[in-house]
Design a protein around this motif. Structure first.
Motif, PDB file in Angstrom:
ATOM      1  N   GLN A 231      -8.646 -37.663  42.285  1.00 44.71           N
ATOM      2  CA  GLN A 231      -9.950 -37.195  43.092  1.00 44.71           C
ATOM      3  C   GLN A 231      -9.739 -35.703  43.207  1.00 44.71           C
ATOM      4  O   GLN A 231     -10.328 -34.924  43.281  1.00 44.71           O
ATOM      5  CB  GLN A 231     -10.276 -37.826  44.300  1.00 44.71           C
ATOM      6  N   ALA A 232      -8.289 -35.138  43.498  1.00 44.42           N
ATOM      7  CA  ALA A 232      -8.108 -33.983  43.515  1.00 44.42           C
ATOM      8  C   ALA A 232      -8.255 -33.126  42.460  1.00 44.42           C
ATOM      9  O   ALA A 232      -7.948 -33.562  41.359  1.00 44.42           O
ATOM     10  CB  ALA A 232      -6.657 -33.577  44.224  1.00 44.42           C
ATOM     11  N   TYR A 233      -8.267 -31.679  42.362  1.00 44.11           N
ATOM     12  CA  TYR A 233      -8.549 -30.785  41.145  1.00 44.11           C
ATOM     13  C   TYR A 233      -7.247 -29.778  41.011  1.00 44.11           C
ATOM     14  O   TYR A 233      -6.864 -29.301  42.422  1.00 44.11           O
ATOM     15  CB  TYR A 233      -9.662 -29.995  41.124  1.00 44.11           C
ATOM     16  N   GLY A 263     -20.447 -23.010  31.172  1.00 44.74           N
ATOM     17  CA  GLY A 263     -20.987 -22.864  32.466  1.00 44.74           C
ATOM     18  C   GLY A 263     -20.514 -22.356  33.936  1.00 44.74           C
ATOM     19  O   GLY A 263     -20.943 -22.705  34.815  1.00 44.74           O
ATOM     20  N   ALA A 264     -19.598 -21.306  33.595  1.00 47.07           N
ATOM     21  CA  ALA A 264     -18.869 -20.798  34.846  1.00 47.07           C
ATOM     22  C   ALA A 264     -19.817 -20.175  35.673  1.00 47.07           C
ATOM     23  O   ALA A 264     -21.009 -19.534  34.839  1.00 47.07           O
ATOM     24  CB  ALA A 264     -17.707 -19.632  34.226  1.00 47.07           C
ATOM     25  N   VAL A 265     -19.727 -20.142  36.870  1.00 45.43           N
ATOM     26  CA  VAL A 265     -20.889 -19.384  37.545  1.00 45.43           C
ATOM     27  C   VAL A 265     -20.097 -18.075  38.005  1.00 45.43           C
ATOM     28  O   VAL A 265     -19.037 -17.684  38.219  1.00 45.43           O
ATOM     29  CB  VAL A 265     -20.811 -20.096  39.200  1.00 45.43           C
ATOM     30  N   GLU A 437      -9.755 -31.433  34.727  1.00 44.93           N
ATOM     31  CA  GLU A 437      -9.316 -31.737  36.257  1.00 44.93           C
ATOM     32  C   GLU A 437      -8.848 -30.336  36.960  1.00 44.93           C
ATOM     33  O   GLU A 437      -7.861 -30.325  37.888  1.00 44.93           O
ATOM     34  CB  GLU A 437      -8.052 -32.412  35.952  1.00 44.93           C
ATOM     35  N   THR A 438      -9.447 -29.217  36.623  1.00 45.89           N
ATOM     36  CA  THR A 438      -9.132 -27.899  37.221  1.00 45.89           C
ATOM     37  C   THR A 438     -10.411 -27.180  37.721  1.00 45.89           C
ATOM     38  O   THR A 438     -11.360 -26.987  36.967  1.00 45.89           O
ATOM     39  CB  THR A 438      -8.364 -26.883  35.970  1.00 45.89           C
ATOM     40  N   ILE A 439     -10.232 -26.417  38.800  1.00 44.47           N
ATOM     41  CA  ILE A 439     -11.167 -25.465  39.092  1.00 44.47           C
ATOM     42  C   ILE A 439     -10.671 -23.853  38.837  1.00 44.47           C
ATOM     43  O   ILE A 439      -9.373 -23.928  39.239  1.00 44.47           O
ATOM     44  CB  ILE A 439     -11.403 -25.517  40.764  1.00 44.47           C
ATOM     45  N   LEU A 440     -11.150 -23.371  37.906  1.00 39.32           N
ATOM     46  CA  LEU A 440     -10.547 -22.016  37.596  1.00 39.32           C
ATOM     47  C   LEU A 440     -11.464 -21.020  38.207  1.00 39.32           C
ATOM     48  O   LEU A 440     -12.405 -21.030  38.042  1.00 39.32           O
ATOM     49  CB  LEU A 440     -10.907 -21.995  35.747  1.00 39.32           C
ATOM     50  N   VAL A 441     -10.649 -20.149  38.702  1.00 41.25           N
ATOM     51  CA  VAL A 441     -11.119 -18.845  39.223  1.00 41.25           C
ATOM     52  C   VAL A 441     -10.626 -17.494  38.479  1.00 41.25           C
ATOM     53  O   VAL A 441      -9.470 -17.482  38.356  1.00 41.25           O
ATOM     54  CB  VAL A 441     -11.073 -18.684  40.780  1.00 41.25           C
ATOM     55  N   LEU A 471     -15.266 -21.537  37.047  1.00 37.88           N
ATOM     56  CA  LEU A 471     -15.420 -22.641  36.237  1.00 37.88           C
ATOM     57  C   LEU A 471     -14.976 -24.060  36.975  1.00 37.88           C
ATOM     58  O   LEU A 471     -13.811 -24.396  37.211  1.00 37.88           O
ATOM     59  CB  LEU A 471     -14.696 -22.503  35.123  1.00 37.88           C
ATOM     60  N   THR A 472     -16.124 -24.789  37.062  1.00 35.70           N
ATOM     61  CA  THR A 472     -15.912 -26.311  37.541  1.00 35.70           C
ATOM     62  C   THR A 472     -16.065 -27.261  36.317  1.00 35.70           C
ATOM     63  O   THR A 472     -16.778 -27.341  35.692  1.00 35.70           O
ATOM     64  CB  THR A 472     -16.772 -26.731  38.780  1.00 35.70           C
ATOM     65  N   PRO A 473     -14.978 -28.361  36.440  1.00 43.15           N
ATOM     66  CA  PRO A 473     -15.038 -29.502  35.640  1.00 43.15           C
ATOM     67  C   PRO A 473     -16.696 -30.185  35.846  1.00 43.15           C
ATOM     68  O   PRO A 473     -17.263 -30.091  36.943  1.00 43.15           O
ATOM     69  CB  PRO A 473     -14.228 -30.481  36.103  1.00 43.15           C
ATOM     70  N   HIS A 474     -17.031 -30.860  34.785  1.00 41.61           N
ATOM     71  CA  HIS A 474     -18.563 -31.717  34.954  1.00 41.61           C
ATOM     72  C   HIS A 474     -18.254 -32.658  35.924  1.00 41.61           C
ATOM     73  O   HIS A 474     -19.297 -32.948  36.705  1.00 41.61           O
ATOM     74  CB  HIS A 474     -18.686 -32.353  33.575  1.00 41.61           C
ATOM     75  N   SER A 475     -16.982 -33.393  36.105  1.00 37.87           N
ATOM     76  CA  SER A 475     -16.949 -34.397  37.190  1.00 37.87           C
ATOM     77  C   SER A 475     -17.224 -33.776  38.331  1.00 37.87           C
ATOM     78  O   SER A 475     -17.829 -34.442  39.401  1.00 37.87           O
ATOM     79  CB  SER A 475     -15.583 -34.983  37.334  1.00 37.87           C
ATOM     80  N   PHE A 476     -16.693 -32.766  38.880  1.00 35.38           N
ATOM     81  CA  PHE A 476     -16.961 -31.855  40.024  1.00 35.38           C
ATOM     82  C   PHE A 476     -18.579 -31.536  40.273  1.00 35.38           C
ATOM     83  O   PHE A 476     -18.992 -31.921  41.332  1.00 35.38           O
ATOM     84  CB  PHE A 476     -16.093 -30.782  39.910  1.00 35.38           C
TER      85      PHE A 476
END
Length: 674
Positions: A231-233, A263-265, A437-441, A471-476
């Protein structure tokens, strides 16, 4: 010749304006070349005004474009009148190829390729180093019997004798030589290899590895719940020094396209809060201003940062492996005129490696930084390490802070050199499903802070508006939909490094951003809170003052140019020079400065109606001083009775060796040594 400009980290060290060396406009002609990458896959590279431009490194050919982006494509993105427009802040629309900017955008002709590219005597993978026998001819190696290589591992010893020693972070210990003439298996993190022919050293290189280390918890077993928790990224922060939001668009279009496609914000209203790297990283990593360090964890310039509660400590306590990695030692964020760390701050910390590699294998010192570690760019060393570390820790969770300095720090257009390498890394991370499985900044600290582009209105705004992509994964996005929707909402709100700090805090414990908790927390946001998690709605009425941004750095304010002969202009200029001399007063090795020219003055439309009623006005002033021809910019506030400085004073041109007699990273900007 070595030049230094407006300091990095306090010290953004020292540097020139690369792109302003020519005033020729870039002709927007586009050629499309197909470059072969990894012997089979193809990428399209757009070139403007240049042909036959490519660098070959690690068997990867990448082209670099002049303007690097088709300005006729997606023009609607830039046709709006405002970048962001809220009740509290309006930032005017900026076009990446504004008429005032185009002439600065060109391929950096002066950049040099690393020496002996494709002639390396050694190569490596994640487990071995071996001799490239086919390249022996380049080193006149003719007799195998009198050729050998010395493998020497080195490491950062744990013993700390003097925690305030200026060399404490540079300590190193080498192991004995292990000789080989063909290949050797690697069992160490940092390795230096030298090869000899007939007892004469003919080649030397450093090798960086990412072994899977035993996890050592900094908290209790109860705290360490994220280790292996699906559940953690992973949280990966990749910084590129001194790149504005629009300069990222101009110079790294392939990396930009990857982020957009996934789809990065993008944070369109991300405003810096300090002059250079250090005062913008402290709010991100500690949640406080650099000026607040003295009363918290960094009492003097002789101190180390060991007592500061950096964000990686949160993740460590929650079961993450941690990494702090920069590709420069000499002008690193924690080492430029600072002592760095006495104790190793994270599980993976490569300062020791970079320091040794710069010292013995650093090549092509282009102003502040060594660009190359012999035949390999330092930025590529960083990117390769990121990939290897993610592979080594794929079954665990990682918080990594990775900061690139060497290529982007000194020059407006040098990020063009890195674009393909960043795109390739991100594609490989994506293909390996690591990004699932990663939050990328991906972010910067500020735009380029000196040179001709900085004298334009857009250049001043760009310097205050670095880029940020999350950039967040689709699961997030599915599980934490309320948080993700707020993140998208905040892409057009005024945001700062303080907000990123709070966002990282939420990622330590994902319960904070479950939908029901987000709704509850969103209803209880205090408008005066300096940092607000980007997973919560940033208030529409947020102003620079509410966000902790000094007026001098605020991009929300409009201004009206005044005559440089007006009484307000002359008073403001005189006061700015007085402020400079007051800062230098006790440093008798620095000359007293005098006003040579009032370059520019703009009255800023700030303050409440009540404040304006009682005579409160603000002016942005630019002056040139003697001796030294330093160009300084500051915001000054005029009240009914006095003038005062509103924020810090920026230096807009190079200071070279003018300030070599002083070692304070801030005063170096202002001091002209007698």
């Amino acid at each position: 010749m070595s030049w230094i400009a407006a300091g990095r980290g306090g010290g953004d060290g020292i540097t020139p304006l690369l792109s302003a060396s020519s005033s020729l406009s870039v002709r927007l002609r586009y050629l499309f070349l197909i470059a072969t990458v990894f012997g089979g896959s193809y990428i399209i590279i757009s070139l403007s005004n240049y042909t036959n431009i490519s660098f070959l490194e690690n068997e990867v050919q990448f082209g670099i474009s002049g303007s690097s982006i088709d300005i006729h494509q997606n023009l609607e993105t830039y046709n709006e009148r405002f970048t962001i427009r809220t009740k509290g802040c309006s930032i005017p629309a900026l076009h990446p190829y504004d008429e005032s900017i185009k002439k600065f955008v060109k391929f950096p002709r002066g950049i040099k390729q690393c020496p002996n590219t494709n002639k390396a005597l050694l190569n490596n993978n994640r487990t071995h180093i071996w001799v490239l026998h086919e390249n022996k001819q380049h080193y006149n190696i003719s007799d195998e019997r009198i050729f050998s290589c010395c493998y020497r591992a080195f490491f950062r010893p744990s013993a700390v004798e003097d925690i305030e020693s200026p060399r404490i972070d540079n300590r190193v210990q080498y192991k004995d030589c292990v000789y080989f003439d063909n290949y050797i298996k690697v069992s160490d993190e940092f390795v230096r290899v030298s090869c000899n022919f007939d007892s004469i050293e003919v080649y030397q290189q450093f090798f960086l590895f990412a072994p899977h280390k035993e996890f050592v918890s900094h908290g209790t077993d109860e705290w360490a719940t994220s280790k292996g928790d699906k559940q953690a990224y992973n949280v990966i922060i990749m910084g590129i020094d001194a790149v504005s939001r629009l300069n990222f668009h101009r110079t790294m279009p392939k990396t930009l396209q990857f982020l957009k496609t996934r789809g990065a914000v993008e944070l369109l209203g991300y405003n810096k809060v300090g002059d250079n790297t250090f005062p913008n990283l402290m709010p991100l990593l500690l949640g406080i201003k650099d000026t607040e360090l003295r009363t918290t964890c960094f009492p003097s310039e002789k101190s180390t940062f060991d007592n500061c509660p950096f964000v990686w400590e949160w993740f460590k306590q929650s079961g993450y492996y941690t990494a702090l990695v920069e590709d420069s030692s000499s002008i690193g964020s924690f080492n430029y005129f600072k002592n760095g760390f006495g104790h190793t701050p994270t599980d993976y910390y490569i300062h020791t490696f970079i320091h040794e590699a710069e010292k013995y294998s650093g090549k092509i010192k282009d102003f502040n930084s060594y660009l190359c570690m012999n035949e390999k760019y330092f930025f590529q060393v960083l990117l390769d390490y990121i990939e290897n570390l993610t592979l080594a820790l794929k079954s665990s969770k990682l918080f990594g802070f990775f900061w690139e300095i060497t290529m982007s720090h000194d020059y407006l257009n040098y990020p063009m050199v890195m674009d393909t390498s960043y795109e390739l890394l991100l594609n490989r991370l994506d293909a390996s499903k690591y990004l699932h499985e990663t939050i990328l900044v991906l972010l910067s600290d500020h735009g380029i802070r000196w040179g001709e582009i900085r004298s334009t209105k857009q250049g001043r705004l760009e310097e205050r508006l670095p880029f940020v992509y999350i950039l967040t994964p689709h699961s997030f996005r599915e599980k934490y939909s309320a948080a993700y929707n707020n993140l998208k909402l905040n892409s057009r709100r005024l945001t700062t490094p303080f907000d990123l700090h709070e966002t990282l805090n939420d990622l330590v414990d994902l319960k904070n951003i479950e939908n029901e908790n987000i709704i509850f927390r969103g209803e209880n946001i205090y408008a005066t809170k300096r940092g607000i998690s980007l997973f919560l709605p940033v208030p529409d009425n947020r102003t620079c003052e509410m966000a902790g941004i000094d007026d001098h750095w605020c991009t929300c304010h409009r201004g009206k140019k005044l005559s440089t002969n007006s009484s307000e202009a002359l008073e403001a200029a005189a006061h700015l020079v007085r402020e400079l001399n007051l800062m230098l007063y006790v440093h008798t090795q620095c000359a007293k400065l005098s006003l040579a020219e009032l370059v520019d003055i703009t009255e800023m439309e700030v303050g409440t109606p009540r404040e304006k009623e009682i005579g409160w006005r603000e002016f942005m002033v630019t002056v040139r001083t003697l001796p030294g021809n330093g160009i300084f910019e500051a915001t000054l506030r005029q009240t009914s009775s006095d003038w005062m400085l509103a924020g810090t004073i920026s230096r807009l041109n190079l200071y070279g060796k003018q300030s070599q007699c002083i070692h304070n990273y801030q005063l170096k900007l202002y001091c002209y040594c007698k």
